[in-house]
Design a protein around this motif. Structure first.
Motif, short mmCIF file in Angstrom:
data_model
loop_
_atom_site.label_atom_id
_atom_site.label_comp_id
_atom_site.label_asym_id
_atom_site.label_seq_id
_atom_site.Cartn_x
_atom_site.Cartn_y
_atom_site.Cartn_z
N ASP A 131 -2.67 3.32 0.87
CA ASP A 131 -3.12 2.07 1.50
C ASP A 131 -4.63 2.13 1.74
O ASP A 131 -5.36 1.19 1.39
CB ASP A 131 -2.36 1.86 2.80
CG ASP A 131 -2.66 0.51 3.45
OD1 ASP A 131 -3.83 0.27 3.82
OD2 ASP A 131 -1.71 -0.29 3.60
N HIS A 132 -5.09 3.22 2.31
CA HIS A 132 -6.52 3.35 2.60
C HIS A 132 -7.35 3.35 1.33
O HIS A 132 -8.41 2.72 1.26
CB HIS A 132 -6.78 4.64 3.40
CG HIS A 132 -8.22 4.82 3.76
ND1 HIS A 132 -9.07 5.60 3.02
CD2 HIS A 132 -8.96 4.28 4.76
CE1 HIS A 132 -10.28 5.55 3.56
NE2 HIS A 132 -10.24 4.77 4.61
N ALA A 142 2.78 -3.14 -2.88
CA ALA A 142 1.57 -3.58 -3.56
C ALA A 142 1.14 -4.96 -3.10
O ALA A 142 -0.05 -5.20 -2.85
CB ALA A 142 1.79 -3.57 -5.08
N MET A 143 2.09 -5.87 -2.97
CA MET A 143 1.76 -7.23 -2.54
C MET A 143 1.16 -7.23 -1.13
O MET A 143 0.20 -7.95 -0.85
CB MET A 143 2.99 -8.13 -2.61
CG MET A 143 3.55 -8.31 -4.00
SD MET A 143 2.44 -9.13 -5.15
CE MET A 143 2.67 -10.81 -4.64
N GLY A 144 1.71 -6.42 -0.25
CA GLY A 144 1.20 -6.34 1.11
C GLY A 144 -0.21 -5.78 1.17
O GLY A 144 -1.08 -6.30 1.89
N ILE A 145 -0.44 -4.74 0.40
CA ILE A 145 -1.78 -4.14 0.37
C ILE A 145 -2.77 -5.09 -0.30
O ILE A 145 -3.88 -5.30 0.20
CB ILE A 145 -1.76 -2.78 -0.36
CG1 ILE A 145 -0.92 -1.76 0.42
CG2 ILE A 145 -3.18 -2.25 -0.58
CD1 ILE A 145 -0.66 -0.46 -0.34
N TYR A 146 -2.34 -5.70 -1.39
CA TYR A 146 -3.23 -6.55 -2.16
C TYR A 146 -3.67 -7.79 -1.37
O TYR A 146 -4.81 -8.25 -1.51
CB TYR A 146 -2.56 -6.95 -3.47
CG TYR A 146 -3.48 -7.61 -4.46
CD1 TYR A 146 -4.70 -7.04 -4.80
CD2 TYR A 146 -3.13 -8.81 -5.08
CE1 TYR A 146 -5.55 -7.64 -5.71
CE2 TYR A 146 -3.97 -9.41 -6.00
CZ TYR A 146 -5.17 -8.83 -6.31
OH TYR A 146 -6.01 -9.43 -7.23
N ALA A 147 -2.78 -8.29 -0.54
CA ALA A 147 -3.14 -9.46 0.27
C ALA A 147 -4.34 -9.15 1.16
O ALA A 147 -5.19 -10.01 1.41
CB ALA A 147 -1.94 -9.88 1.12
N ARG A 148 -4.43 -7.92 1.61
CA ARG A 148 -5.57 -7.51 2.46
C ARG A 148 -6.77 -7.09 1.64
O ARG A 148 -7.91 -7.31 2.04
CB ARG A 148 -5.15 -6.35 3.38
CG ARG A 148 -4.17 -6.77 4.47
CD ARG A 148 -3.75 -5.59 5.34
NE ARG A 148 -2.77 -4.75 4.66
CZ ARG A 148 -2.95 -3.48 4.35
NH1 ARG A 148 -4.08 -2.86 4.66
NH2 ARG A 148 -2.02 -2.80 3.74
N ALA A 149 -6.52 -6.49 0.49
CA ALA A 149 -7.61 -5.89 -0.29
C ALA A 149 -8.29 -6.86 -1.24
O ALA A 149 -9.48 -6.71 -1.53
CB ALA A 149 -7.08 -4.70 -1.08
N ARG A 150 -7.57 -7.84 -1.73
CA ARG A 150 -8.10 -8.71 -2.78
C ARG A 150 -9.45 -9.32 -2.46
O ARG A 150 -10.35 -9.34 -3.32
CB ARG A 150 -7.10 -9.81 -3.13
CG ARG A 150 -7.50 -10.60 -4.37
CD ARG A 150 -6.51 -11.71 -4.70
NE ARG A 150 -6.75 -12.26 -6.01
CZ ARG A 150 -7.72 -13.14 -6.29
NH1 ARG A 150 -8.55 -13.53 -5.33
NH2 ARG A 150 -7.88 -13.60 -7.51
N PRO A 151 -9.69 -9.82 -1.24
CA PRO A 151 -11.01 -10.42 -0.96
C PRO A 151 -12.18 -9.45 -1.10
O PRO A 151 -13.32 -9.88 -1.25
CB PRO A 151 -10.88 -10.90 0.50
CG PRO A 151 -9.42 -11.04 0.73
CD PRO A 151 -8.76 -9.99 -0.11
N THR A 152 -11.91 -8.16 -1.08
CA THR A 152 -13.00 -7.17 -1.18
C THR A 152 -13.23 -6.70 -2.60
O THR A 152 -14.18 -5.97 -2.85
CB THR A 152 -12.70 -5.94 -0.29
OG1 THR A 152 -11.59 -5.22 -0.85
CG2 THR A 152 -12.38 -6.36 1.14
N TYR A 153 -12.35 -7.09 -3.54
CA TYR A 153 -12.46 -6.63 -4.92
C TYR A 153 -13.41 -7.51 -5.73
O TYR A 153 -13.53 -8.71 -5.49
CB TYR A 153 -11.09 -6.64 -5.61
CG TYR A 153 -10.10 -5.60 -5.15
CD1 TYR A 153 -10.50 -4.50 -4.40
CD2 TYR A 153 -8.76 -5.70 -5.47
CE1 TYR A 153 -9.59 -3.55 -3.98
CE2 TYR A 153 -7.84 -4.76 -5.06
CZ TYR A 153 -8.26 -3.68 -4.31
OH TYR A 153 -7.35 -2.74 -3.91
N HIS A 154 -14.03 -6.90 -6.73
CA HIS A 154 -14.81 -7.64 -7.71
C HIS A 154 -13.88 -8.62 -8.43
O HIS A 154 -12.70 -8.29 -8.66
CB HIS A 154 -15.44 -6.66 -8.71
CG HIS A 154 -16.37 -7.29 -9.67
ND1 HIS A 154 -15.94 -7.98 -10.78
CD2 HIS A 154 -17.73 -7.34 -9.69
CE1 HIS A 154 -16.98 -8.42 -11.45
NE2 HIS A 154 -18.09 -8.05 -10.81
#
Length: 200
Positions: free
Chosen positions: A147-148, A176-188
């Motif tokens: 997750d981190h 993956a969906m749970g993590i991606y919901a938080r991480a997506r805004p920080t990705y290129h």
């Protein structure tokens, strides 16, 4: 050396010009190789044929052979703490992790993690391979590190394969969906686009 001089001349001669395989081979034969060397190397096989030619050198690594011995010892039940890993480079650790069996019990995963602190590795290359192994073996103690890792950096070479591995199982896709919901805004955007396709 001959090759160094050739490369320097090659880049000077063809600076800012388009290049083709045929042009490169002709320049090599004119400026680097004797006719005997060109025939022995079989340039056509290297450039135009599929796969590695039959005359490709076989590389043997004493360092990797030593790592393979440690993998074999661990595979027959030797505790990870008894393995000879002192002074290993990143490449040796990666070779070790990639040589592990596809299926590993939770107890054996814990043996590796406890002995080598893999889930808390500060080396992204090593941590990535370890996390791929953890996903394949549903090793839950590594999931906070996963997750981190996925929420703290967004290099596509790391995150895309991790999401793809997670997406292979129902439990993994949900994670993956749970993590991606938080991480997506920080990705290129390119990374996000790749993961969007993976996770639909």
């Amino acid at each position: 050396s001959r090759l160094d001089a050739f490369l320097r001349g090659y880049f000077d001669h063809f600076a800012f010009q388009p290049m083709s395989s045929e042009r490169m081979a002709a320049y090599m034969q004119e400026n680097l190789l004797t006719p005997e060397e060109a025939q022995k190397i079989d340039i056509d096989a290297w450039i135009h044929q599929q796969g590695l030619p039959a005359n490709a050198p076989v590389i043997k690594s004493a360092a990797f052979d030593a790592v393979d011995k440690q993998v074999a010892s661990w595979n027959v039940g030797i505790d990870a703490t008894a393995l000879q890993t002192k002074g290993w480079s990143t490449q040796e650790w990666l070779h070790f992790l990639q040589a592990l069996p596809d299926t590993i019990t939770a107890a054996r995963m814990n043996d590796l993690d406890r002995s080598f602190k893999l889930s808390s590795s500060g080396n992204s290359e090593i941590l990535f391979v370890w996390l791929m192994t953890a996903i394949r073996n549903h090793y839950e103690p590594a999931f906070p590190a996963l997750d981190h890792f996925l929420t703290s950096q967004g290099r596509r070479k790391f995150v895309a394969p991790l999401y793809a591995e997670l997406a292979k199982t129902t439990w993994g896709k949900a994670m993956a969906m749970g993590i991606y919901a938080r991480a997506r805004p920080t990705y290129h955007p390119v990374t996000a686009g790749t993961v969007d396709k993976t996770l639909n």
